[in-house]
Design an enzyme around this catalytic site. Structure first.
Site, mmCIF file in Angstrom:
data_model
loop_
_atom_site.group_PDB
_atom_site.id
_atom_site.type_symbol
_atom_site.label_atom_id
_atom_site.label_comp_id
_atom_site.label_asym_id
_atom_site.label_seq_id
_atom_site.Cartn_x
_atom_site.Cartn_y
_atom_site.Cartn_z
ATOM 1 N N HIS A 141 0.835 -1.207 0.000
ATOM 2 C CA HIS A 141 0.000 0.000 0.000
ATOM 3 C C HIS A 141 0.874 1.263 0.000
ATOM 4 O O HIS A 141 0.680 2.174 -0.810
ATOM 5 C CB HIS A 141 -0.916 -0.030 1.228
ATOM 6 C CG HIS A 141 -1.792 1.175 1.369
ATOM 7 N ND1 HIS A 141 -3.096 1.199 0.977
ATOM 8 C CD2 HIS A 141 -1.540 2.421 1.884
ATOM 9 C CE1 HIS A 141 -3.625 2.383 1.223
ATOM 10 N NE2 HIS A 141 -2.694 3.145 1.787
ATOM 11 N N GLU A 142 1.834 1.306 0.911
ATOM 12 C CA GLU A 142 2.696 2.489 1.017
ATOM 13 C C GLU A 142 3.660 2.599 -0.150
ATOM 14 O O GLU A 142 4.007 3.710 -0.569
ATOM 15 C CB GLU A 142 3.458 2.450 2.342
ATOM 16 C CG GLU A 142 2.573 2.491 3.578
ATOM 17 C CD GLU A 142 1.709 3.734 3.628
ATOM 18 O OE1 GLU A 142 2.152 4.802 3.145
ATOM 19 O OE2 GLU A 142 0.577 3.654 4.154
ATOM 20 N N HIS A 145 1.904 4.520 -2.798
ATOM 21 C CA HIS A 145 1.978 5.967 -2.577
ATOM 22 C C HIS A 145 3.340 6.516 -2.996
ATOM 23 O O HIS A 145 3.421 7.577 -3.637
ATOM 24 C CB HIS A 145 1.739 6.282 -1.098
ATOM 25 C CG HIS A 145 0.325 6.115 -0.652
ATOM 26 N ND1 HIS A 145 -0.742 6.655 -1.321
ATOM 27 C CD2 HIS A 145 -0.206 5.465 0.428
ATOM 28 C CE1 HIS A 145 -1.867 6.358 -0.689
ATOM 29 N NE2 HIS A 145 -1.572 5.630 0.380
#
Length: 493
Positions: A141-142, A145
């Site tokens: 997920h990160e 980003h």
């Protein structure tokens, strides 16, 4: 309850010890400076019930990947924007529907939000899968980003991992000044990248789960039998003569077991059968009968009454009952269980008809729920199980994947299946949660960037846009809080 208390004590004990050690080392002048230097170099931070690790060693990797094929990445992260916005609408609708149904006292078949708590609704044997899945989902997920930020010319300061109580996770440190300077559309690509990657890994895990049988065909056999992966210690099927890990189970009585569904069906069918016996010639019954002289013998008894004509607990003999053609009287014989069960199976006296030979269908003299089952396993003689079939069901764990060679791990398919299921479940849950326009979640920033993108041309006053944004986020926060309260109430009700 004792298990839950033990887990809570262990977790609190670990964090209390870690925090006290950290405070002690920082308070001692002789070792405080080297200890603080060690924490600074390693990027470790210790606080109450939290351990964090921060590093910049991945910045160059993010930069290289984020600059790879910029047009493809732009399209990739733009797809993430469309998906996240649709997911936000769907998530708000689902959570609102759940609240309305609860207030109307309408039945809810599937709980959308279910808190996962180790020792409560998460088996202790599954905690490692749960924590690893959270860590993998959080990291990817990160990373999403970070890659989107590099693509949109926003500086990545660093990347880190954390452990909060029992819940691991990850975070990425982006330059706030750079992020606020880019357009709302570019901000959307960055904010939506995490949710988008959660969907991608959930879909990937689903594909792996569906393709797993084909992927493992070179190493495992499917559709011929099942393999024992675990035997409960001190159970009815443990011990030297019981089932062994790695043995293939092919039959229960005359019911063939080709997969786990067959195993369940065979046991279920055995519970429905009223009588299952074996054909033995009368002469053989008399020859094998080891009934004591003071045993119940051949007197008539209620067929539902439990009889012990062996008059003792024997590891090799069992009391059987039968009828003959000449008499309807119930007779009993103490016979060696294995030779008796090696004979052909029967359900009626007529099944034992053989010309010129008087034979009888002998049944175990047990209560109506106790069954005598023959479990064919490996190359050894069949296992004789006497008891309730559910005891057998809960005493072993099985797998459809039978290794073709002894060096191939038995539990590998189960590990892959379980991990994929956790990825699908938890990653999907992160999608539903993170897109809600709630404070401290990605949905808050997605909502702000979307409002700026859509309303800036038509609503030039920033205060009005900020007011609309505040109302939406307040609604999303209250909606999520209500659902969490309802989920916790359902869990502990």
């Amino acid at each position: 309850m004792m298990l839950q208390t033990t887990w809570i004590a262990l977790v609190l004990g670990f964090w209390s010890s870690l925090y006290l050690i950290d405070v002690f080392l920082k308070s001692k002048k002789a070792i405080a400076r080297p200890y603080l230097s060690f924490l600074d170099k390693t990027g470790l931070t210790i606080s109450i019930c939290q351990l964090r690790w921060y590093t910049t060693i991945f910045n160059r990797i993010f930069l290289r990947i984020g600059q790879w094929r910029p047009h493809f990445l732009r399209t990739w992260f733009t797809l993430g924007v469309f998906f996240s916005l649709l997911s936000m609408v769907g998530s708000i609708f689902l959570l609102s529907l759940l609240v309305v149904n609860t207030l109307r006292q309408s039945p809810v078949e599937h709980q959308i939000l279910t808190p996962v708590m180790p020792g409560v609704n998460l088996p202790t044997s599954q905690i490692s899968y749960y924590m690893l899945t959270l860590l993998v989902c959080g990291i990817l997920h990160e990373v999403g980003h970070a890659l989107a930020a590099v693509r949109e010319q926003v500086r990545v300061n660093g990347f880190g991992l954390f452990l909060l109580l029992l819940y691991p996770g990850a975070f990425v440190d982006l330059s706030t000044e750079n992020l606020q300077a880019v357009s709302p559309l570019r901000q959307l690509r960055i904010y939506c990248a995490g949710v988008w990657h959660n969907l991608v890994i959930a879909v990937f895990a689903g594909v792996v789960l569906m393709a797993l049988p084909g992927m493992l065909v070179p190493f495992y056999t499917l559709g011929a039998s099942v393999v024992v992966t675990e035997v409960v210690p001190n159970s009815a099927v443990s011990g030297p003569r019981g089932l062994k890990i790695g043995e293939a189970v092919t039959r229960i009585n005359d019911c063939h077991v080709k997969n786990i569904a067959d195993w369940s069906s065979c046991l279920s069918a055995s519970m429905q059968e009223k009588w299952t016996g074996h054909c033995l010639p009368l002469e053989l019954i008399k020859e094998l009968d080891a009934s004591p002289l003071n045993a119940i013998g051949n007197k008539s008894h209620n067929p539902w009454e439990v009889i012990d004509c062996c008059n003792s607990t024997s590891a090799t003999h069992l009391c059987f009952m039968y009828h003959t053609k000449k008499s309807a009287e119930t007779k009993y014989a103490c016979l060696p269980a294995r030779p008796a069960t090696d004979r052909p199976m029967c359900r009626l006296q007529s099944d034992c008809y053989v010309p010129k030979i008087d034979a009888a269908c002998v049944y175990p003299a047990v209560d109506n729920e106790t069954k005598l089952l023959r479990v064919f396993h490996g190359q050894r003689p069949p296992l004789l199980f006497l008891g309730h079939p559910l005891d057998l069901y809960y005493s072993v764990s099985l797998s459809n994947y039978v290794p073709k060679m002894s060096i191939i791990p038995i539990n590998l398919p189960y590990v892959i299946e379980t991990f994929c299921k956790y990825i699908i479940s938890l990653s999907g849950a992160l999608v539903i949660l993170n897109v809600v326009p709630c404070y401290a979640l990605d949905g808050q920033y997605i909502c702000h960037a979307f409002i700026e993108l859509i309303l800036r041309p038509s609503v030039p006053d920033p205060e009005i846009r900020s007011f609309i944004y505040g109302l939406v986020v307040l609604f999303g926060t209250l909606l999520l809080l209500i659902n969490v309260v309802l989920a916790m109430w359902t869990l502990f009700l």
